[in-house]
Design a protein around this motif. Structure first.
Motif, PDB file in Angstrom:
ATOM      1  N   GLY A  52       0.887  -1.289  -0.153  1.00 53.13           N
ATOM      2  CA  GLY A  52      -0.135  -0.043  -0.067  1.00 53.13           C
ATOM      3  C   GLY A  52       0.651   1.370  -0.065  1.00 53.13           C
ATOM      4  O   GLY A  52       0.331   2.322   0.081  1.00 53.13           O
ATOM      5  N   ASN A  53       2.270   1.184  -0.081  1.00 54.44           N
ATOM      6  CA  ASN A  53       2.965   2.303  -0.144  1.00 54.44           C
ATOM      7  C   ASN A  53       4.163   2.181  -1.179  1.00 54.44           C
ATOM      8  O   ASN A  53       5.380   2.479  -0.648  1.00 54.44           O
ATOM      9  N   CYS A  54       3.907   1.774  -2.290  1.00 54.40           N
ATOM     10  CA  CYS A  54       4.692   1.803  -3.409  1.00 54.40           C
ATOM     11  C   CYS A  54       3.954   2.329  -4.752  1.00 54.40           C
ATOM     12  O   CYS A  54       2.703   2.435  -4.366  1.00 54.40           O
ATOM     13  N   ASP A  55       4.749   2.617  -5.778  1.00 49.62           N
ATOM     14  CA  ASP A  55       3.949   3.261  -6.854  1.00 49.62           C
ATOM     15  C   ASP A  55       2.737   2.278  -7.594  1.00 49.62           C
ATOM     16  O   ASP A  55       1.623   2.705  -8.118  1.00 49.62           O
ATOM     17  N   ILE A  56       3.218   1.108  -7.342  1.00 41.87           N
ATOM     18  CA  ILE A  56       2.279   0.031  -7.864  1.00 41.87           C
ATOM     19  C   ILE A  56       0.943   0.020  -7.026  1.00 41.87           C
ATOM     20  O   ILE A  56      -0.172  -0.308  -7.713  1.00 41.87           O
ATOM     21  N   CYS A  57       1.044  -0.094  -5.945  1.00 43.98           N
ATOM     22  CA  CYS A  57       0.123  -0.306  -4.824  1.00 43.98           C
ATOM     23  C   CYS A  57      -0.692   0.885  -5.001  1.00 43.98           C
ATOM     24  O   CYS A  57      -2.007   0.942  -4.892  1.00 43.98           O
ATOM     25  N   LEU A  58       0.018   2.216  -5.126  1.00 42.53           N
ATOM     26  CA  LEU A  58      -0.974   3.348  -5.006  1.00 42.53           C
ATOM     27  C   LEU A  58      -1.687   3.817  -6.416  1.00 42.53           C
ATOM     28  O   LEU A  58      -2.591   4.376  -6.332  1.00 42.53           O
ATOM     29  N   ASP A  59      -0.936   3.339  -7.474  1.00 38.07           N
ATOM     30  CA  ASP A  59      -1.396   3.617  -8.838  1.00 38.07           C
ATOM     31  C   ASP A  59      -1.286   2.385  -9.725  1.00 38.07           C
ATOM     32  O   ASP A  59      -0.344   2.223 -10.666  1.00 38.07           O
ATOM     33  N   PRO A  60      -2.082   1.316  -9.397  1.00 32.24           N
ATOM     34  CA  PRO A  60      -1.795  -0.171 -10.227  1.00 32.24           C
ATOM     35  C   PRO A  60      -1.778   0.223 -11.738  1.00 32.24           C
ATOM     36  O   PRO A  60      -2.783   0.872 -12.216  1.00 32.24           O
ATOM     37  N   PRO A  61      -0.998  -0.435 -12.357  1.00 30.52           N
ATOM     38  CA  PRO A  61      -1.120  -0.352 -13.863  1.00 30.52           C
ATOM     39  C   PRO A  61      -2.348  -0.675 -14.475  1.00 30.52           C
ATOM     40  O   PRO A  61      -2.874  -1.883 -14.027  1.00 30.52           O
ATOM     41  N   GLN A  62      -3.039  -0.024 -15.328  1.00 28.88           N
ATOM     42  CA  GLN A  62      -4.403  -0.417 -15.992  1.00 28.88           C
ATOM     43  C   GLN A  62      -3.926  -1.210 -17.234  1.00 28.88           C
ATOM     44  O   GLN A  62      -3.041  -0.861 -17.922  1.00 28.88           O
ATOM     45  N   GLN A  63      -4.339  -2.292 -17.285  1.00 30.38           N
ATOM     46  CA  GLN A  63      -4.121  -3.382 -18.437  1.00 30.38           C
ATOM     47  C   GLN A  63      -5.168  -3.144 -19.604  1.00 30.38           C
ATOM     48  O   GLN A  63      -6.301  -2.458 -19.325  1.00 30.38           O
ATOM     49  N   TYR A  64      -4.696  -3.007 -21.221  1.00 26.94           N
ATOM     50  CA  TYR A  64      -5.471  -3.009 -22.044  1.00 26.94           C
ATOM     51  C   TYR A  64      -5.129  -3.714 -23.179  1.00 26.94           C
ATOM     52  O   TYR A  64      -4.043  -4.510 -23.021  1.00 26.94           O
ATOM     53  N   ASP A  65      -6.031  -4.024 -24.198  1.00 24.67           N
ATOM     54  CA  ASP A  65      -5.736  -4.788 -25.343  1.00 24.67           C
ATOM     55  C   ASP A  65      -4.546  -4.205 -25.923  1.00 24.67           C
ATOM     56  O   ASP A  65      -4.983  -3.146 -26.816  1.00 24.67           O
ATOM     57  N   GLY A  66      -3.407  -4.617 -26.022  1.00 21.68           N
ATOM     58  CA  GLY A  66      -2.399  -3.828 -26.551  1.00 21.68           C
ATOM     59  C   GLY A  66      -1.829  -4.541 -27.864  1.00 21.68           C
ATOM     60  O   GLY A  66      -0.774  -4.100 -28.414  1.00 21.68           O
ATOM     61  N   THR A  67      -2.675  -5.179 -28.456  1.00 18.40           N
ATOM     62  CA  THR A  67      -2.312  -6.148 -29.787  1.00 18.40           C
ATOM     63  C   THR A  67      -2.005  -5.229 -30.863  1.00 18.40           C
ATOM     64  O   THR A  67      -1.145  -5.370 -31.453  1.00 18.40           O
ATOM     65  N   VAL A  68      -2.889  -4.192 -31.091  1.00 17.22           N
ATOM     66  CA  VAL A  68      -2.663  -3.353 -32.187  1.00 17.22           C
ATOM     67  C   VAL A  68      -1.271  -2.364 -32.076  1.00 17.22           C
ATOM     68  O   VAL A  68      -0.713  -2.176 -32.805  1.00 17.22           O
ATOM     69  N   ASP A  69      -1.292  -1.818 -30.939  1.00 11.56           N
ATOM     70  CA  ASP A  69      -0.103  -0.997 -30.542  1.00 11.56           C
ATOM     71  C   ASP A  69       1.224  -2.071 -30.835  1.00 11.56           C
ATOM     72  O   ASP A  69       2.178  -1.452 -31.345  1.00 11.56           O
ATOM     73  N   ALA A  70       1.164  -3.181 -30.257  1.00 14.88           N
ATOM     74  CA  ALA A  70       2.319  -3.884 -30.552  1.00 14.88           C
ATOM     75  C   ALA A  70       2.568  -4.355 -32.000  1.00 14.88           C
ATOM     76  O   ALA A  70       3.670  -4.277 -32.477  1.00 14.88           O
TER      77      ALA A  70
END
Length: 610
Positions: free
Chosen positions: A396-414
């Motif tokens: 609860g006190n690191c960047d991942i916990c405070l602002d969890p990465p938002q997942q998305y369908d990155g197929t087109v970007d990749a």
């Protein structure tokens, strides 16, 4: 043996009277009692965890001498000044002293007037000094920064490796090894090299809950660094860099920004390094930009942030360096600017190491550091798991916990990125690929005709930093590799084929820009009177400058914060404040009581700003 066995009540009395604390931290009393019983000890406690008290307290009441082996003159001086301020008979012997000073201390040692002696590993092994130790009444040998003994430690020092000879000369004297960082191999090596006899081993938690761990994508590092430091409003901090040249460039840039900043590296004259260190410890310099040459044993409790401008080579090094923040227990932050290209460069250097076993160990340690920098789960869990302290609950006190990465369908970007790499025949690096995707009109790009490619401009709706984040994830996921030998040229892997063909979907984390989440620094807390705190800090600095000692020797920030909460106005209430012992009450109590009383008299009621 000259150690005086003390009851638990006597230990508590000394703790309160001399050090100003009402309770021991976890593990301290256990180690102290082992020392009193004549046992060897191996103490693993985090930076700021209270290791020094484990040998200082029994030394105060012992009839003989406790010898502390320490690697740095500045650390010895700070420890001695702090002990003397508490009324403890402490001294140091080092090369920076005059012959008259050395002679005076030697006379006091011969008269058994000193309880704690700090000395370097080089001096303690000199034949004449070993003979003196055999003649003096030595109760304990304490070896600080003991990881330096081990070839598997992250900071091996040959002179430390010879300290086992001291055990042969003093077979009946208990030894205590202390360190903040040691994996299993290092821990075992310490015991073997020092010939520890059935030692009491205390392993404290590696967790420093007051430190917030943050990893930020490194894309405009100088601007990121300057913006971050500007937000700290004069707080003390350290910036670690991988080269002397970068240290000098960044320190100069920060000074031009009007900051009280200085550089520190091993190429500077000793007097210059000493000036910077003393200025930092005494709050005359706010930010030190340094190589890893700066830091071991820094005795400064109020460092509020540590920034790694370049990725460290091991988690041990990262942990030790970030552990210099927040030693007073107040909120602090550790920021790592991470670029996979930096990691690839370090790996290439390691691959050239001539010693195969050493190369293997270094590669293994660096791989763990990379995993921390690239983690998509709680940073603290990754860090603690490395030290075999397994937990399941996120911090609860690191960047991942405070602002969890938002997942998305990155197929087109990749597909856009991978297709672009393919169409330039896998002969260009990251920035060139991004320029094509964003439709850059640079001369370099048009000269080779890449403005005519089908992928030209298909990513113009996103920023350079966005595509940099996507490419780095594709590297992390094994779809792309960077060829370090060819200036970071990107190559496709077999894993990229099914993504390019649309045979599988790919989930990516939404690229994150400006990851740093500003923490609640001491000046942002809402439970104490900030105006009074600033006045007490100014008083502390004036006293410290007059006495020519670091401000924390007078009182640390934790003590001042508590004063600004409790508003003590008499000696009894001031003595109840954490960090106020009898000696400090006598030396500084009246001035602080007068300042608090004058402040309260000037206002109808204490001002607490929220």
């Amino acid at each position: 043996m000259g150690v005086l066995l003390l009851s638990e009540s006597n230990l508590q009395s000394i703790l309160a009277k001399v050090f100003g604390y009402t309770t021991f931290r976890v593990g301290q009393q256990q180690v102290i009692e082992a020392v009193q019983a004549g046992r060897d000890a191996l103490v693993l406690m985090p930076t700021g965890g209270g290791k020094s008290l484990c040998y200082q307290l029994p030394a105060i009441q012992g009839a003989g001498l406790t010898v502390v082996i320490s690697p740095l003159i500045s650390l010895m001086q700070d420890q001695v000044e702090a002990l003397q301020a508490m009324g403890v008979a402490a001294a140091a012997l080092h090369n920076g002293m005059s012959s008259e000073q050395t002679q005076s201390i030697m006379q006091q040692l011969n008269s058994n007037e000193i309880r704690l002696l700090y000395v370097s590993p080089e001096r303690v092994l000199l034949p004449y000094f070993v003979q003196n130790l055999q003649n003096w009444q030595v109760d304990l040998i304490a070896i600080d920064e003991a990881h330096c003994i081990s070839q598997w430690g992250h900071d091996f020092r040959p002179e430390y490796g010879q300290l086992g000879q001291l055990r042969e000369a003093l077979p009946q004297v208990p030894f205590m090894a202390l360190t903040a960082t040691a994996d299993a191999a290092t821990e075992k090596d310490i015991g073997v090299r020092l010939h520890l006899h059935d030692p009491v081993v205390y392993k404290g938690s590696f967790d420093r809950p007051n430190i917030r761990y943050v990893v930020e994508e490194k894309y405009k590092p100088q601007k990121q660094l300057r913006d971050y430091i500007a937000r700290q409003r004069g707080a003390s901090g350290i910036v670690y860099c991988g080269s002397r040249k970068r240290v000098e460039e960044l320190a100069e840039r920060l000074r031009k920004d009007g900051l009280r900043a200085a550089g520190y590296h091993a190429g500077m004259e000793h007097s210059e390094r000493e000036f910077v260190l003393r200025g930092f410890v005494r709050d005359d310099i706010d930010v030190v930009v340094a190589t890893v040459a700066f830091g071991m044993g820094i005795n400064k409790p109020n460092v509020r942030f540590v920034i790694h401008f370049d990725v460290p080579r091991s988690i041990e090094a990262y942990y030790q360096e970030t552990g210099r923040a927040g030693r007073d227990g107040l909120p602090a932050e550790a920021v790592l600017l991470y670029d996979p290209a930096d990691a690839a460069w370090i790996r290439s250097i390691m691959n050239d190491h001539p010693d195969e076993e050493r190369r293997r160990v270094e590669q293994q340690k660096f791989a763990a550091m990379q995993a921390l920098g690239e983690a998509q789960t709680c940073r603290r869990l990754v860090l603690l798991n490395y030290f075999n302290e397994y937990r399941e609950q996120s911090c609860g006190n690191c960047d991942i916990c405070l602002d969890p990465p938002q997942q998305y369908d990155g197929t087109v970007d990749a597909q856009k990125v991978l297709s672009c790499v393919y169409r330039v025949s896998q002969r260009y690096g990251t920035n060139h690929i991004i320029d094509i995707l964003r439709g850059s009109k640079s001369q370099k790009l048009t000269d080779v005709g890449h403005d005519k490619l089908s992928t030209y401009g298909i990513g113009a709706d996103q920023s350079h930093e966005y595509w940099l984040g996507v490419i780095r994830q594709l590297i992390h996921r094994g779809l792309l590799v960077q060829n370090v030998a060819q200036y970071g040229v990107l190559h496709l892997t077999e894993a990229a084929r099914p993504v390019l063909r649309g045979e599988i979907a790919l989930q990516l984390a939404q690229p994150r820009i400006n990851l740093v989440v500003t923490k609640p620094r001491v000046a942002d807390r809402a439970d104490y009177d900030k105006v009074l705190f600033r006045r007490l800090r100014a008083l502390r600095k004036a006293i410290a400058d007059h006495e020519e000692v670091p401000p924390f020797v007078v009182f640390n920030d934790t003590t001042l914060v508590e004063m600004a909460i409790q508003f003590p106005t008499d000696e009894t209430s001031l003595l109840a404040i954490t960090g106020v012992g009898q000696k400090k009450l006598e030396r500084y109590g009246q001035e602080f009581l007068s300042a608090i009383t004058a402040y309260l008299d000037a206002d109808d009621e204490p001002l607490v700003t929220f």
